[in-house]
Design a protein around this motif. Structure first.
Motif, mmCIF file in Angstrom:
data_model
loop_
_atom_site.group_PDB
_atom_site.id
_atom_site.type_symbol
_atom_site.label_atom_id
_atom_site.label_comp_id
_atom_site.label_asym_id
_atom_site.label_seq_id
_atom_site.Cartn_x
_atom_site.Cartn_y
_atom_site.Cartn_z
ATOM 1 N N GLY A 1 -20.642 48.806 27.467
ATOM 2 C CA GLY A 1 -19.565 48.960 26.580
ATOM 3 C C GLY A 1 -19.136 47.418 26.138
ATOM 4 O O GLY A 1 -19.653 46.207 26.727
ATOM 5 N N SER A 2 -18.286 47.309 25.159
ATOM 6 C CA SER A 2 -17.811 46.133 24.782
ATOM 7 C C SER A 2 -16.309 45.919 24.256
ATOM 8 O O SER A 2 -15.803 47.166 24.070
ATOM 9 C CB SER A 2 -18.721 45.530 23.489
ATOM 10 O OG SER A 2 -18.599 46.349 22.442
ATOM 11 N N VAL A 3 -15.698 44.858 24.366
ATOM 12 C CA VAL A 3 -14.297 44.579 23.720
ATOM 13 C C VAL A 3 -14.422 44.130 22.321
ATOM 14 O O VAL A 3 -14.963 42.636 22.297
ATOM 15 C CB VAL A 3 -13.457 44.033 24.798
ATOM 16 C CG1 VAL A 3 -12.114 43.909 23.942
ATOM 17 C CG2 VAL A 3 -13.427 44.614 26.053
ATOM 18 N N TYR A 4 -14.165 44.532 21.103
ATOM 19 C CA TYR A 4 -14.042 43.858 19.995
ATOM 20 C C TYR A 4 -12.709 43.018 19.762
ATOM 21 O O TYR A 4 -11.630 43.294 20.328
ATOM 22 C CB TYR A 4 -13.892 44.824 18.766
ATOM 23 C CG TYR A 4 -13.763 44.322 17.402
ATOM 24 C CD1 TYR A 4 -14.875 44.245 16.648
ATOM 25 C CD2 TYR A 4 -12.338 44.111 17.036
ATOM 26 C CE1 TYR A 4 -14.504 43.658 15.433
ATOM 27 C CE2 TYR A 4 -12.118 43.551 15.693
ATOM 28 C CZ TYR A 4 -13.270 43.405 14.858
ATOM 29 O OH TYR A 4 -13.102 42.816 13.823
ATOM 30 N N VAL A 5 -12.933 41.740 19.183
ATOM 31 C CA VAL A 5 -11.717 40.786 18.945
ATOM 32 C C VAL A 5 -11.468 40.623 17.649
ATOM 33 O O VAL A 5 -12.614 40.326 17.041
ATOM 34 C CB VAL A 5 -12.077 39.659 20.104
ATOM 35 C CG1 VAL A 5 -10.988 38.369 19.845
ATOM 36 C CG2 VAL A 5 -12.119 39.854 21.485
ATOM 37 N N GLU A 6 -10.367 40.806 17.312
ATOM 38 C CA GLU A 6 -10.071 40.552 15.916
ATOM 39 C C GLU A 6 -10.873 39.366 15.421
ATOM 40 O O GLU A 6 -11.074 38.316 16.178
ATOM 41 C CB GLU A 6 -8.503 40.305 15.696
ATOM 42 C CG GLU A 6 -7.852 38.968 16.219
ATOM 43 C CD GLU A 6 -7.740 37.935 15.547
ATOM 44 O OE1 GLU A 6 -7.962 37.974 14.141
ATOM 45 O OE2 GLU A 6 -7.834 36.764 15.977
ATOM 46 N N ALA A 7 -11.290 39.585 14.000
ATOM 47 C CA ALA A 7 -12.131 38.556 13.487
ATOM 48 C C ALA A 7 -11.594 38.009 12.231
ATOM 49 O O ALA A 7 -12.361 37.573 11.350
ATOM 50 C CB ALA A 7 -13.436 39.289 12.961
#
Length: 312
Positions: A67-73
């Motif tokens: 799994g992964s955590v998206y961070v605002e880009a």
């Protein structure tokens, strides 16, 4: 004295810090074709290409990234909820990401309604707003009354705060954490230690000590590249040693910062390098670093099943 043998971690991984972007469909001002903003990595032109879940899954294929955590880009700031909706759709159709750090500029007039809107999305666990350069008094937005008023709203919406700031601003961050003990503060990129000179590492280490005294602070070990230099295990050994000594593995979590850290090599190289860096830690600490802390902090949903391994 520890007698643990050096063993490479072979368990499930949650990547606590990564990004996706579709440059043709969405607007990220810093990634526009003719734009180069000041960046701690220098010229970042090589990452101006689409990077979507299929690309990430291909790049991570040699490791058990469940799994992964998206961070605002740094999506265009006039539509922060648009980014969250887009990423939520990616997750629904591809299984990635599994949690999200959304954009929320804490000093905006509409911050209360924005935080409420972000919190309504099932993926959102945290928000990020970079506090910027210090003013003449040496203070950033972390000391601004209006910004802090926005920060004070996070706990009631059940949101954490992801902080990206260089180590010289970490004393200010420690005050922020102390003033708002009910909000979990997640330090991005290990507090951005910068170069690896003895003076810089001493200053960074001292700054971390104050933060470590705040029980509501955890650290993402991500974004450890240095402009103009290759990423290496050797350069990052003192960083990982200091972080583990100061915070302990239960307050540390791995993040790839991909595709930004693609500037330094492949995702396989990066994950393999971190496995080497923590290979001397006890197995329980390695699992906390690669999986347990991120699972606790970001509560990712829809994780893929870890690969089955033979007992040893």
């Amino acid at each position: 004295m520890s007698t643990h043998l050096h063993t490479l971690y072979d368990g499930p991984i949650i990547d606590a810090h990564q990004h996706f972007w579709d440059l043709g469909a969405n607007h990220y001002p810093w990634l526009a074709p003719d734009t180069l903003v000041p960046h701690r990595y220098g010229d970042y032109s090589r990452i101006k290409h689409d990077y979507l879940p299929a690309d990430y899954l291909r790049d991570a294929a040699g490791h058990d990234v469940i799994g992964s955590v998206y961070v605002e880009a740094e999506w265009t700031p006039d539509d922060p909820l648009g980014e969250t909706a887009y990423v939520s759709q990616l997750a629904a159709t591809t299984g990635r990401p599994n949690a999200m750090v959304a954009q929320a500029w804490l000093d905006h007039d509409n911050i209360q309604s924005l935080l409420a809107g972000q919190a309504r999305f099932a993926l959102v666990r945290s928000v990020r707003h970079k506090p910027g350069d210090p003013d003449a008094s040496g203070r950033t937005l972390m000391s601004n009354t209006r910004w802090r008023d926005g920060y004070s709203q996070l706990a009631r919406h059940g949101l954490h705060f992801d902080l990206q700031a260089p180590w010289r601003q970490l004393a200010e961050a420690a005050r922020l954490a102390g003033d708002f003990p009910d909000t979990l503060l997640i330090v991005n990129h290990a507090g951005v230690p910068g170069d690896r000179s003895s003076a810089t590492l001493a200053g960074w280490s001292s700054a971390l000590e104050a933060l470590a005294n705040c029980p509501n602070v955890v650290v993402k070990v991500s974004g450890l590249g240095q402009a103009g230099k290759p990423w290496s295990v050797e350069a990052n050994e003192p960083v990982l040693h200091t972080l583990n000594r100061t915070f302990g593995a239960d307050r540390l979590m791995f993040g790839s910062n991909f595709p930004v850290d693609e500037l330094f090599g492949s995702l396989d190289m990066l994950i393999g390098g971190f496995k080497q860096l923590v290979s001397g830690w006890p197995p329980s600490e390695q699992r906390a670093f690669f999986h347990g802390t991120a699972a606790r902090v970001y509560r990712p949903s829809g994780l893929t099943e870890p690969k089955t391994r033979n007992a040893s």
